[in-house]
Design a protein around this motif. Structure first.
Motif, PDB file in Angstrom:
ATOM      1  N   THR A 180       0.842  -1.207   0.000  1.00  0.00           N
ATOM      2  CA  THR A 180       0.000   0.000   0.000  1.00  0.00           C
ATOM      3  C   THR A 180       0.866   1.242   0.000  1.00  0.00           C
ATOM      4  N   ASP A 181       0.342   2.303  -0.539  1.00  0.00           N
ATOM      5  CA  ASP A 181       1.055   3.583  -0.591  1.00  0.00           C
ATOM      6  C   ASP A 181       0.478   4.496   0.485  1.00  0.00           C
ATOM      7  N   TYR A 182       0.747   4.135   1.750  1.00  0.00           N
ATOM      8  CA  TYR A 182       0.170   4.860   2.882  1.00  0.00           C
ATOM      9  C   TYR A 182       1.309   5.584   3.598  1.00  0.00           C
ATOM     10  N   SER A 183       1.566   6.828   3.168  1.00  0.00           N
ATOM     11  CA  SER A 183       2.739   7.560   3.655  1.00  0.00           C
ATOM     12  C   SER A 183       2.689   7.811   5.153  1.00  0.00           C
ATOM     13  N   ASP A 184       1.524   8.223   5.672  1.00  0.00           N
ATOM     14  CA  ASP A 184       1.425   8.484   7.116  1.00  0.00           C
ATOM     15  C   ASP A 184       1.664   7.210   7.910  1.00  0.00           C
ATOM     16  N   GLY A 185       1.173   6.087   7.363  1.00  0.00           N
ATOM     17  CA  GLY A 185       1.430   4.809   8.014  1.00  0.00           C
ATOM     18  C   GLY A 185       2.906   4.477   8.028  1.00  0.00           C
ATOM     19  N   MET A 186       3.631   4.785   6.944  1.00  0.00           N
ATOM     20  CA  MET A 186       5.080   4.545   6.892  1.00  0.00           C
ATOM     21  C   MET A 186       5.802   5.402   7.920  1.00  0.00           C
ATOM     22  N   VAL A 187       5.397   6.672   8.059  1.00  0.00           N
ATOM     23  CA  VAL A 187       6.020   7.563   9.035  1.00  0.00           C
ATOM     24  C   VAL A 187       5.795   7.037  10.451  1.00  0.00           C
ATOM     25  N   ARG A 188       4.559   6.640  10.759  1.00  0.00           N
ATOM     26  CA  ARG A 188       4.253   6.111  12.100  1.00  0.00           C
ATOM     27  C   ARG A 188       4.983   4.795  12.339  1.00  0.00           C
ATOM     28  N   PHE A 189       5.056   3.963  11.289  1.00  0.00           N
ATOM     29  CA  PHE A 189       5.780   2.691  11.417  1.00  0.00           C
ATOM     30  C   PHE A 189       7.257   2.955  11.717  1.00  0.00           C
ATOM     31  N   PHE A 247      15.820   3.794  10.545  1.00  0.00           N
ATOM     32  CA  PHE A 247      14.381   4.036  10.485  1.00  0.00           C
ATOM     33  C   PHE A 247      14.039   5.504  10.733  1.00  0.00           C
ATOM     34  N   ALA A 248      14.840   6.186  11.565  1.00  0.00           N
ATOM     35  CA  ALA A 248      14.598   7.620  11.776  1.00  0.00           C
ATOM     36  C   ALA A 248      14.805   8.388  10.472  1.00  0.00           C
ATOM     37  N   HIS A 249      15.898   8.100   9.775  1.00  0.00           N
ATOM     38  CA  HIS A 249      16.167   8.797   8.513  1.00  0.00           C
ATOM     39  C   HIS A 249      15.167   8.390   7.431  1.00  0.00           C
ATOM     40  N   LYS A 250      14.710   7.129   7.475  1.00  0.00           N
ATOM     41  CA  LYS A 250      13.692   6.691   6.514  1.00  0.00           C
ATOM     42  C   LYS A 250      12.386   7.447   6.759  1.00  0.00           C
ATOM     43  N   GLY A 251      12.040   7.664   8.033  1.00  0.00           N
ATOM     44  CA  GLY A 251      10.852   8.444   8.358  1.00  0.00           C
ATOM     45  C   GLY A 251      10.963   9.866   7.838  1.00  0.00           C
ATOM     46  N   LEU A 252      12.155  10.497   8.011  1.00  0.00           N
ATOM     47  CA  LEU A 252      12.363  11.859   7.510  1.00  0.00           C
ATOM     48  C   LEU A 252      12.275  11.915   5.984  1.00  0.00           C
ATOM     49  N   ALA A 253      12.840  10.884   5.330  1.00  0.00           N
ATOM     50  CA  ALA A 253      12.787  10.837   3.868  1.00  0.00           C
ATOM     51  C   ALA A 253      11.338  10.751   3.379  1.00  0.00           C
ATOM     52  N   THR A 254      10.506   9.982   4.096  1.00  0.00           N
ATOM     53  CA  THR A 254       9.088   9.870   3.737  1.00  0.00           C
ATOM     54  C   THR A 254       8.388  11.212   3.902  1.00  0.00           C
ATOM     55  N   LEU A 255       8.730  11.923   4.976  1.00  0.00           N
ATOM     56  CA  LEU A 255       8.146  13.250   5.191  1.00  0.00           C
ATOM     57  C   LEU A 255       8.533  14.208   4.064  1.00  0.00           C
ATOM     58  N   GLU A 256       9.783  14.119   3.614  1.00  0.00           N
ATOM     59  CA  GLU A 256      10.235  14.992   2.530  1.00  0.00           C
ATOM     60  C   GLU A 256       9.510  14.660   1.227  1.00  0.00           C
ATOM     61  N   LYS A 257       9.235  13.364   1.034  1.00  0.00           N
ATOM     62  CA  LYS A 257       8.601  12.916  -0.208  1.00  0.00           C
ATOM     63  C   LYS A 257       7.115  13.270  -0.254  1.00  0.00           C
ATOM     64  N   TYR A 258       6.450  13.158   0.923  1.00  0.00           N
ATOM     65  CA  TYR A 258       5.010  13.439   0.983  1.00  0.00           C
ATOM     66  C   TYR A 258       4.725  14.490   2.062  1.00  0.00           C
ATOM     67  N   PRO A 259       5.179  15.716   1.870  1.00  0.00           N
ATOM     68  CA  PRO A 259       5.039  16.724   2.932  1.00  0.00           C
ATOM     69  C   PRO A 259       3.597  17.070   3.273  1.00  0.00           C
ATOM     70  N   GLU A 260       2.702  16.920   2.303  1.00  0.00           N
ATOM     71  CA  GLU A 260       1.316  17.325   2.532  1.00  0.00           C
ATOM     72  C   GLU A 260       0.496  16.236   3.192  1.00  0.00           C
ATOM     73  N   LYS A 261       1.029  15.002   3.303  1.00  0.00           N
ATOM     74  CA  LYS A 261       0.221  13.892   3.789  1.00  0.00           C
ATOM     75  C   LYS A 261       0.510  13.514   5.246  1.00  0.00           C
ATOM     76  N   TRP A 313       6.140  15.489  13.051  1.00  0.00           N
ATOM     77  CA  TRP A 313       6.986  14.304  12.953  1.00  0.00           C
ATOM     78  C   TRP A 313       8.456  14.686  12.749  1.00  0.00           C
ATOM     79  N   TYR A 314       8.708  15.852  12.149  1.00  0.00           N
ATOM     80  CA  TYR A 314      10.108  16.273  11.957  1.00  0.00           C
ATOM     81  C   TYR A 314      10.845  16.363  13.297  1.00  0.00           C
ATOM     82  N   PRO A 315      10.371  17.180  14.238  1.00  0.00           N
ATOM     83  CA  PRO A 315      11.086  17.248  15.526  1.00  0.00           C
ATOM     84  C   PRO A 315      11.090  15.916  16.272  1.00  0.00           C
ATOM     85  N   THR A 316      10.063  15.068  16.038  1.00  0.00           N
ATOM     86  CA  THR A 316      10.043  13.753  16.694  1.00  0.00           C
ATOM     87  C   THR A 316      11.262  12.940  16.278  1.00  0.00           C
ATOM     88  N   PHE A 317      11.523  12.886  14.971  1.00  0.00           N
ATOM     89  CA  PHE A 317      12.668  12.118  14.484  1.00  0.00           C
ATOM     90  C   PHE A 317      13.994  12.797  14.840  1.00  0.00           C
TER      91      PHE A 317
END
Length: 971
Positions: free
Chosen positions: A48-57, A78-92, A97-101
């Motif tokens: 699935t292409d669920y960006s928010d789910g990837m960030v939470r995961f 996984f922290a950097h992967k979460g940041l990369a997902t945020l950069e890829k889908y900033p609107e979703k 989550w940025y300061p969290t990581f």
């Protein structure tokens, strides 16, 4: 019981549900189930292409890898992967989550000892512009971690700064649990700064505000009890400390259950408190309980408990049990290389106790090697690690001394010398990392064994080999042990003007110092301030102190000439000192080592080191002598104790004291000795043979500090006296001498006005009486005169030397100054005086600090730049002081050295005084400290003789020419 998985219609919904279950499993400590749910989420995300789910995961996976599996590389991935997902889908995804990581990445870098990277990510969080509630929590987390990192690195002011910011942040969030955690953090910061009472007061305040039986606060309250217990341990109140740790343990048991990893802290604290209290069986029982905690097999907290069990067995002389524990501890070597240092140190201690010195040396060396590797690889608290390294080097040196006692081999002494020299080198390097005077003085507690040991071994090597190098080393160690803080401060002040530092930065430094001074002044009388005001002023003070430290660190990094002063190790040699001493001067530098006294005797032509014994009751004799001099109310006779001290300190040196002037460099308790009042007999009154009849005596903090600016052939070009006398507006006078009127009281002091009138008749200058004698005038003009003379009230605070002060006229028109010149104010001033005469009570009295001497008002004037002092060692009688001071100035003007001018003034007093006032209490309080050279050329009889001779020669020459011409005419 297994947690039921609710039904969901879509993969996205299933992922959200599974991640919520993961968080529940974390809370319930059900790690196996949380792993299963994470694996299921990972499979669903692949389809699935669920960006928010990837960030939470990625966030949940980071938490698992970091806190449960201890796989930091994987957690970082996984922290950097979460940041990369945020950069890829900033609107979703939610931006918080940025300061969290970032917080998580900062934690990993901190644990990897990569502190620059940790600071970088924490500061990104603090600077995060979004202020939604989620971001505010993350910012608070970052501030907590910045505080903890500064505590770890030993930056106590920075730690306090971030602890206060964290509290401010928590109050903005308005969450009681977060606020309570912030208070806990502030208490820890106070503790790390050595402010134990302040930490305890804060804890008590917080405990009164929060319900202790509330489960909502239980996880935070238990930590406060632990903090309180730690403070009580440092205050050596072990019984109450133990009670607090037991309460902390009960809270943890109620919240987390029996033997949860959270129980490590109170169990370890209980064991440590019992061990300090020497209740070894109880200490051992609590360390054993730590071994039963459900730790990860590789957790090094188990190692600490095992090593401590071994140390307790050594203390109980149960060496077989100790060896069993140390053998078990060695199993951790492959898992944790840093374990080696503590194990080897413990083995060295055991073999020292059993007398197996060679084995002790072997393990001591291994401990030092590993400790150095740890210092390079890991970023521990600098001062704590320094103590460990220096302590181990000192212990190894002392082991070689023991070895020498057995084998009498010079090599053993040489090895001891090498290790003391290594310890000294480390001390020099570490001193360069300290930015505040208070921290440097605390750091001096590390010095004593290094330098006394170095002196002792160097002297032995000299006796054995007669090589001059070793006597130079003994003198070098003696000098380095004396007043290093004062010496380094004066050296830095001198170097500042040649360092290339821009004027704007020097002005900024002065501005920060002025602000620090302002807030310190505000906090002097806390009793009249509200708690809000106190908190505001303390916060401002801390902020400016931190900025000043950062500025000084900036100086060190960008201006090498200035930085090099922090690594100053070029001390005067014996020959160098001899070249600085006058032909009529001898320096006596004392160094106490247990029951031995080393005396370095230096004159322009000779050098000796004598080792003599000192009695165990030396401290008591010094105290009795001091008390008998400083009060007429004491019943014991000062002559008895003056005679005893003469026999101990001076009689063994008698054949070497061949000059009239002596410069005394005291050590330890000897700072409380008035050497000029020691007696070669036990007579009283006119029968007393005081040392002052034979020698003019001055004092110095160290010879290197004494000669820092000294030039015996250069007379001072700046002229004039700036003088102040105290008045409170009550100008009544009595006809009779009032022996109760002292210059540490609140009464009017007519003697001070008389004193400066006498000086005014002798020397030009500015003399202030009455309302004009205020603090403002002093501060504005103090840098413009050769001599500063302050005939004022002296008020001494022995508990906090920084609060000792001189009292000026109480002006009602000056709103900027309070007309009290405090010690802490002087530390921020730049004086350019050759002599400061502090004609007030007790200006030479204060706390005795190891390696520094007496923290008095006089020392503060030295720190500010005064090259020499005339100070008092007990209360001055107002009616008696003017006569002595007048004679002192009269002699000074004649061209005498300062100590000779004072000596002659005292002898004149004794010659003409009534026998009723012959007790030293009336005339003996003043002493000279610092540069002793003459201030004036005085009457130059040799110059007059030369003028007469030249005139006579010219007359003879002209007469001969006249006779020659007359003869020629006749011819």
């Amino acid at each position: 019981m297994k947690i039921e998985l609710p039904k969901a219609q879509t993969d996205s919904a299933r992922i959200r549900i599974l991640l919520d279950l993961v968080n529940k499993c974390y809370t319930l400590n059900r790690q196996t189930e949380s792993t299963d749910y994470l694996n299921k989420v990972e499979k669903l995300l692949k389809s699935t292409d669920y960006s928010d789910g990837m960030v939470r995961f990625c966030s949940s996976k980071f938490r698992y890898e970091f806190t449960i599996a201890n796989q930091w590389d994987s957690a970082l991935f996984f922290a950097h992967k979460g940041l990369a997902t945020l950069e890829k889908y900033p609107e979703k995804s939610h931006p918080s989550w940025y300061p969290t990581f970032w917080v998580g990445i900062g934690l990993i870098h901190k644990n990897l000892q990569e502190h620059d990277s940790a600071f970088k990510y924490y500061n990104k969080v603090v600077e995060w512009p979004n202020k939604d509630i989620y971001s505010m929590y993350r910012i608070n987390n970052a501030l907590v971690n910045l505080k903890n990192l500064h505590i770890k690195l030993g930056n106590k002011r920075a730690a306090l700064k971030y602890a206060n910011k964290c509290l401010e942040s928590a109050k903005n969030i308005d969450d009681p649990t977060t606020i309570l955690g912030a208070y806990d953090g502030l208490a820890k910061a106070y503790y790390s700064a050595g402010m134990y009472e302040k930490s305890m007061n804060l804890i008590d305040q917080v405990m009164n505000e929060y319900r202790l039986d509330s489960l909502a606060y239980a996880s935070k309250i238990h930590s406060l009890y632990g903090d309180r217990g730690n403070c009580l341990v440092m205050m050596q109140d072990y019984a109450n400390a133990i009670e607090n740790f037991k309460v902390e343990l009960r809270y943890i048991k109620n919240v987390f259950g029996e033997l949860h990893p959270q129980s490590y802290r109170p169990l370890n604290s209980l064991a440590g408190a019992y061990r300090r209290a020497n209740v070894l069986d109880s200490a051992s029982n609590y360390f054993k309980k730590i071994l039963s905690i459900r730790f990860d097999p590789n957790d090094k907290r188990k190692l600490s408990a095992i090593v401590n069990l071994g140390r307790i067995a050594v203390a109980k002389k149960d060496y077989k049990t100790a060896e069993k524990y140390f053998k078990k501890a060695k199993e951790f070597e492959s898992k944790d290389p840093s374990a080696l240092s503590s194990i080897q140190s413990a083995l060295a201690q055991m073999y020292t106790q059993t007398g197996a010195i060679d084995k002790a040396i072997h393990h001591g060396k291994l401990s030092i090697i590993q400790n150095r590797e740890d210092s390079v690889r890991m970023g521990f608290n600098k001062l704590a690690k320094a103590w460990s390294n220096i302590s181990q080097l000192d212990k190894l040196a002392s082991l070689y001394e023991i070895k020498y006692e057995r084998d009498s081999q010079t090599e053993s002494l040489s090895d001891a010398m090498n290790y003391y020299s290594l310890a000294d080198s480390l001390l020099t390097d570490l001193r360069s990392t300290i930015t505040s005077q208070d921290d440097e003085i605390d750091f001096n507690t590390l010095f004593e064994s290094t330098y006394t040991g170095g002196i002792r071994v160097a002297h032995r090597l000299y006796q054995k080999t007669r090589e001059p190098y070793y006597i130079e080393q003994a003198f070098f160690f003696a000098e380095k042990s004396k007043s290093s803080v004062l010496f380094n401060s004066l050296l830095r002040r001198e170097k500042m003007s040649f360092s290339g530092i821009p004027d704007s930065l020097i002005a900024l430094e002065q501005s920060l110092k002025s602000s620090i001074l302002f807030y310190k002044n505000k906090l002097i009388n806390k009793a009249i301030l509200t708690s809000e005001k106190i908190q505001k002023y303390e916060s401002k003070l801390l902020n400016h102190q931190t900025k000043l430290e950062e500025l000084i660190l900036n100086f060190r990094e960008k201006y090498p000439e200035y930085y090099n002063t922090f690594h100053h190790d070029e001390f005067l040699s014996i020959t160098g000192v001899q070249g600085k001493l006058g032909k009529n001067e001898t320096a006596l530098e004392f160094s106490i080592d247990g029951d031995s006294l080393f005396t370095f005797i230096v004159s322009s032509k000779d050098f000796k080191v004598l080792k003599t014994g000192i009695p165990s009751e030396l401290d008591s004799i010094v105290s009795l002598h001091k008390n008998s001099l400083s009060s007429l109310k004491e019943t014991f006779n000062h002559s008895i104790y003056g005679g005893k001290l003469y026999e101990i300190l001076i009689a063994p040196l008698k054949g070497h004291l061949n000059t009239e002037e002596l410069v005394i460099i005291p050590d330890g308790i000897l700072w409380h000795v008035n050497f000029e009042l020691l007696q070669s007999n036990f007579g009283e009154g006119s029968q007393a043979k005081y040392m002052l009849y034979d020698h003019a005596i001055s004092y110095a903090n160290s010879l290197n500090q004494l000669f820092l600016h000294n030039d015996k052939d250069d007379y001072y070009v700046k002229e004039g006296v700036l003088a102040f006398s105290y008045s409170n507006g009550d100008l009544t006078r009595g006809q009779a001498i009032d022996l109760e009127r002292l210059r540490d009281a609140d009464s009017e002091l007519p003697g001070t006005s008389k004193e400066i009138r006498e000086i005014a008749n002798l020397m030009p200058g500015s003399y202030y009486y009455g309302e004009a004698a205020d603090e403002k005038n002093f501060k504005e003009q103090s840098a413009d005169y050769a001599i500063l003379h302050l005939a004022l009230h002296g008020e001494i605070d022995n508990e906090d030397p920084n609060k000792s002060r001189l009292r000026f006229f109480e002006s009602k028109t000056d709103t900027l100054e309070d007309n009290y010149l405090h010690v802490y104010e002087l530390y921020e001033m730049d004086l350019d005086a050759k002599l400061a005469v502090l004609s007030a009570c007790n200006t030479g009295i204060g706390q005795l600090e190891k390696g520094e001497g007496i923290m008095s008002l006089g020392r503060a004037f030295q720190y500010a730049g005064a090259e020499s002092l005339l100070i008092s060692n007990w209360p001055l009688v107002d009616e008696m002081a003017p006569g002595l001071v007048k004679e002192f100035y009269k002699n000074l003007k004649e061209g005498m050295s300062k100590s000779e001018a004072l000596r002659q003034a005292k002898i004149t007093y004794l010659e003409f005084s009534n026998s009723s006032f012959s007790h030293p209490y009336f005339w003996g309080a003043f002493v000279v400290i610092g540069d002793n050279s003459p201030m004036f050329k005085g009457r130059s009889y040799s110059g007059i003789f030369v003028l007469v001779l030249v005139t006579f020669s010219l007359f003879v020459f002209l007469f001969l020419i006249y006779k020659l011409k007359k003869t020629r005419k006749l011819n």
